[in-house]
Design a protein around this motif. Structure first.
Motif, PDB file in Angstrom:
ATOM      1  N   LYS A 137      31.619   0.616  80.635  1.00 28.65           N
ATOM      2  CA  LYS A 137      32.518   1.546  81.339  1.00 28.65           C
ATOM      3  C   LYS A 137      32.515   2.898  80.628  1.00 28.65           C
ATOM      4  CE  LYS A 137      36.391  -0.690  81.309  1.00 28.65           C
ATOM      5  NZ  LYS A 137      37.649  -1.399  81.499  1.00 28.65           N
ATOM      6  N   PHE A 138      32.618   3.972  81.424  1.00 22.05           N
ATOM      7  CA  PHE A 138      32.583   5.321  80.866  1.00 22.05           C
ATOM      8  C   PHE A 138      33.962   5.974  80.886  1.00 22.05           C
ATOM      9  CE2 PHE A 138      28.114   5.245  82.818  1.00 22.05           C
ATOM     10  CZ  PHE A 138      27.534   4.785  81.640  1.00 22.05           C
ATOM     11  N   LEU A 139      34.218   6.724  79.831  1.00 22.59           N
ATOM     12  CA  LEU A 139      35.455   7.485  79.658  1.00 22.59           C
ATOM     13  C   LEU A 139      35.015   8.869  79.196  1.00 22.59           C
ATOM     14  CD1 LEU A 139      38.608   7.281  79.298  1.00 22.59           C
ATOM     15  CD2 LEU A 139      38.164   6.451  76.987  1.00 22.59           C
ATOM     16  N   SER A 140      35.541   9.940  79.829  1.00 24.05           N
ATOM     17  CA  SER A 140      35.021  11.253  79.458  1.00 24.05           C
ATOM     18  C   SER A 140      35.985  12.389  79.790  1.00 24.05           C
ATOM     19  CB  SER A 140      33.678  11.493  80.151  1.00 24.05           C
ATOM     20  OG  SER A 140      33.042  12.615  79.590  1.00 24.05           O
ATOM     21  N   THR A 141      35.535  13.605  79.428  1.00 25.33           N
ATOM     22  CA  THR A 141      36.329  14.816  79.642  1.00 25.33           C
ATOM     23  C   THR A 141      35.515  15.854  80.411  1.00 25.33           C
ATOM     24  OG1 THR A 141      35.478  15.754  77.574  1.00 25.33           O
ATOM     25  CG2 THR A 141      37.572  14.580  77.439  1.00 25.33           C
TER      26      THR A 141
ATOM     27  N   GLU B 183      42.209  12.173  80.354  1.00 24.20           N
ATOM     28  CA  GLU B 183      43.624  12.505  80.625  1.00 24.20           C
ATOM     29  C   GLU B 183      44.366  11.409  81.387  1.00 24.20           C
ATOM     30  OE1 GLU B 183      41.471  16.068  82.680  1.00 24.20           O
ATOM     31  OE2 GLU B 183      41.061  14.738  81.003  1.00 24.20           O
ATOM     32  N   ASP B 184      43.624  10.539  82.087  1.00 23.58           N
ATOM     33  CA  ASP B 184      44.277   9.389  82.728  1.00 23.58           C
ATOM     34  C   ASP B 184      44.728   8.365  81.687  1.00 23.58           C
ATOM     35  OD1 ASP B 184      43.892  10.532  85.184  1.00 23.58           O
ATOM     36  OD2 ASP B 184      42.159   9.302  85.724  1.00 23.58           O
ATOM     37  N   VAL B 185      44.030   8.342  80.553  1.00 27.06           N
ATOM     38  CA  VAL B 185      44.405   7.441  79.460  1.00 27.06           C
ATOM     39  C   VAL B 185      45.540   8.056  78.642  1.00 27.06           C
ATOM     40  CG1 VAL B 185      43.610   6.321  77.326  1.00 27.06           C
ATOM     41  CG2 VAL B 185      42.102   6.421  79.319  1.00 27.06           C
ATOM     42  N   THR B 186      45.407   9.353  78.335  1.00 22.89           N
ATOM     43  CA  THR B 186      46.388  10.005  77.453  1.00 22.89           C
ATOM     44  C   THR B 186      47.633  10.475  78.200  1.00 22.89           C
ATOM     45  OG1 THR B 186      45.427  12.213  77.759  1.00 22.89           O
ATOM     46  CG2 THR B 186      44.534  10.864  75.966  1.00 22.89           C
ATOM     47  N   THR B 187      47.515  10.668  79.514  1.00 26.75           N
ATOM     48  CA  THR B 187      48.524  11.281  80.391  1.00 26.75           C
ATOM     49  C   THR B 187      48.792  12.749  80.042  1.00 26.75           C
ATOM     50  OG1 THR B 187      50.544  10.606  79.175  1.00 26.75           O
ATOM     51  CG2 THR B 187      49.651   9.028  80.787  1.00 26.75           C
ATOM     52  N   TYR B 188      47.872  13.360  79.304  1.00 27.69           N
ATOM     53  CA  TYR B 188      47.937  14.799  79.008  1.00 27.69           C
ATOM     54  C   TYR B 188      46.720  15.487  79.595  1.00 27.69           C
ATOM     55  CZ  TYR B 188      51.747  15.107  75.604  1.00 27.69           C
ATOM     56  OH  TYR B 188      52.973  15.120  75.009  1.00 27.69           O
ATOM     57  N   PRO B 189      46.901  16.689  80.157  1.00 30.51           N
ATOM     58  CA  PRO B 189      45.713  17.445  80.575  1.00 30.51           C
ATOM     59  C   PRO B 189      45.026  18.052  79.354  1.00 30.51           C
ATOM     60  CG  PRO B 189      47.675  18.775  80.868  1.00 30.51           C
ATOM     61  CD  PRO B 189      48.145  17.430  80.388  1.00 30.51           C
ATOM     62  N   SER B 190      43.844  18.610  79.567  1.00 31.50           N
ATOM     63  CA  SER B 190      43.196  19.426  78.537  1.00 31.50           C
ATOM     64  C   SER B 190      44.076  20.664  78.371  1.00 31.50           C
ATOM     65  CB  SER B 190      41.804  19.821  79.034  1.00 31.50           C
ATOM     66  OG  SER B 190      41.233  20.795  78.198  1.00 31.50           O
ATOM     67  N   ILE B 191      44.500  20.967  77.134  1.00 30.48           N
ATOM     68  CA  ILE B 191      45.442  22.076  76.930  1.00 30.48           C
ATOM     69  C   ILE B 191      44.906  23.118  75.941  1.00 30.48           C
ATOM     70  CG2 ILE B 191      47.499  20.732  77.547  1.00 30.48           C
ATOM     71  CD1 ILE B 191      48.070  20.455  74.505  1.00 30.48           C
ATOM     72  N   LEU B 192      45.612  24.234  75.870  1.00 38.95           N
ATOM     73  CA  LEU B 192      45.305  25.333  74.947  1.00 38.95           C
ATOM     74  C   LEU B 192      43.873  25.835  75.132  1.00 38.95           C
ATOM     75  CD1 LEU B 192      47.041  23.955  71.700  1.00 38.95           C
ATOM     76  CD2 LEU B 192      48.061  25.151  73.640  1.00 38.95           C
ATOM     77  N   GLY B 193      43.512  26.055  76.397  1.00 38.27           N
ATOM     78  CA  GLY B 193      42.184  26.587  76.699  1.00 38.27           C
ATOM     79  C   GLY B 193      41.068  25.651  76.307  1.00 38.27           C
TER      80      GLY B 193
END
Length: 197
Positions: free
Chosen positions: A33-37, A55-65
């Protein structure tokens, strides 16, 4: 042959995508299974494979640019969790931390950016934080995790998978870890030299 440890989930976050397609195809055939950004996730999906967003795992978006994407306990816990440690396993279950068995990462091109004569601000943005941390975490936990720290190692992993499926020996994982610390050492030395000037 020494006991093989199966690769079930791969975290893939790379700057250079070239050469990745062959590895993805083989891993996918083996049911990994693949997990990525961001851009890597898009690339994986364009190749026709399902890919879970970090972000589906962390529940955080990519932040701070884009400075903070993978730096999260659910990602680093998944890499650093000791599979034979009951306390670690209990905490991974408690906090819903997925086991990550393979980390494929490469680093922002710091040396190339310096060589191009880029501004100080642009050069600083090419100091990788998440990638170098993933490399160190994967290498530290080589007992359970395969770390592929640059595209130079893609063919090594591909050879292993072709010979023995998506599974590795402790010796193979330790050899990848040694390469990983070589990559991180070289990278940090380049950054140190730039600052020292």
């Amino acid at each position: 042959m020494a006991e093989l440890k199966k690769i079930k989930t791969a975290l893939i976050s790379v700057f250079h995508k070239d050469g990745l397609d062959d590895l993805l195809r083989k891993l996918n055939e083996e049911g990994v299974k693949f997990l990525s950004t961001g851009g890597t996730q898009k690339f994986i999906e364009e190749q026709g494979y399902a890919c879970q967003k970090v972000e589906d795992v962390t529940t955080y978006p990519s932040i701070l640019g884009g400075r903070v994407k993978t730096l999260h306990p659910k990602i680093f816990g998944g890499i650093l969790g000791r599979r034979d440690n009951e306390g670690d396993r209990e905490q991974m279950a408690q906090y819903e931390i997925p086991e990550i068995d393979l980390v494929i990462v490469d680093l922002y091109p710091f040396e190339q950016t310096v060589a191009s004569g880029a501004s100080e601000a642009d050069t600083i943005e090419k100091i990788d934080i998440g990638g170098i941390s993933l490399i160190r975490a994967g290498a530290k936990n080589f007992k359970d995790v395969v770390i592929v720290p640059s595209k130079a190692e893609y063919s090594l992993l591909l050879d292993i998978i072709n010979k023995q499926g998506a599974a590795t020996t402790i010796e193979q994982r330790k050899a990848f870890a040694a390469k990983a610390f070589g990559v991180s050492s070289h990278y940090d030395t380049a950054i140190h030299n730039w600052f020292a000037k």
